[in-house]
Motif scaffolding. Structure first.
Motif: not given
Length: 262
Positions: A67-86
């Motif tokens: 498990i890799v924990p990722v803090q992410c608010d999926i309603t924020v586009d920058a967070d969505r992009r960061s999640l995929v990029n990471r």
């Protein structure tokens, strides 16, 4: 143990196993999403578990290897992009996306506000769409991937007085989106399917099973006479994520104890 049995077990491991795969699960800090993350990691995947509550994700990561924990608010586009990029940067690619994060709205339509209705759709429908497009945009030409969208029985049938207009719209929209993306991306090697959970005891259904009236309503209207328990939907997620469902796309897998079959 005979050689045939050993070979059959190897075939099953290959079919349902996720060793070496990279997955994203949203809404992974509690409820069904937490179970999905645990199960995918148990099947061998590296799971980027995303949610706003990082403390809960860290606890999960300490308990479950992979498990890799990722803090992410999926309603924020920058967070969505960061999640995929990471996930791409650290995992090398993304093989599985489970769009699970969700939020309820008020049960009565007349209590829905314009902003509140929009907010439910942003979490339950819009965010998953953008995550899916970002995943597909990250894939090499010869890559394969499985996207699993988590809907609800409320997206299939009315469950009044429990449910709500915004939630029902978002979950029905998830099923339509699943079919359309499957049609657009199938020839690119991207499968898109949906899982429809019935009534499970989670944070989102808080109080449903502790209230005698509502718990009785679930029992009376479910063919198995009860709500779902921990783990009873996790196998469906592994199935859709793995090669066991390699010829399946655009479909809805209902795990509801017979609720919608009445």
């Amino acid at each position: 143990m005979t050689d045939n049995i050993i070979e059959e077990r190897r075939m099953l491991d290959d079919m349902f196993g996720l060793a070496g795969r990279v997955a994203i699960v949203t809404g992974a800090s509690s409820g069904l999403g937490l179970g999905f993350a645990r199960t995918l990691a148990g099947a061998g995947a590296t799971v980027f578990a995303a949610a706003r509550r990082l403390d809960r994700l860290n606890t999960l990561a300490a308990e479950v290897p992979g498990i890799v924990p990722v803090q992410c608010d999926i309603t924020v586009d920058a967070d969505r992009r960061s999640l995929v990029n990471r996930a791409v940067a650290e995992g090398g690619r993304i093989d599985v996306l489970v769009n699970n994060a969700g939020t309820p709205g008020p049960p009565n339509a007349e209590d829905e506000t314009i902003d509140g209705f929009d907010a439910v759709l942003r979490v339950n429908l819009v965010a998953g769409f953008h995550l899916a497009t970002y995943l597909v945009g990250s894939l090499p030409a010869d890559a394969r991937a499985s996207i699993v969208n988590v809907s609800s029985v409320i997206g299939l049938v009315s469950t009044a007085p429990i449910g709500g207009a915004s939630y029902a719209a978002s979950k029905a929209g998830t099923l339509g989106l699943t079919r359309e993306l499957a049609g657009q991306w199938g020839r690119r090697g991207v499968r898109v399917n949906a899982v429809v959970p019935g009534w499970f005891d989670t944070e989102m259904t808080d109080g449903l099973f502790t209230n005698d009236k509502s718990a009785g309503w679930v029992r009376r209207n479910t063919m198995l006479g009860r709500g779902g328990t921990d783990g009873e939907i996790d196998g469906a997620i592994v199935f859709l994520a793995s090669d066991a469902s390699s010829y399946m796309t655009g479909q809805t897998l209902v795990v509801d104890g017979g609720w919608t079959a009445r």
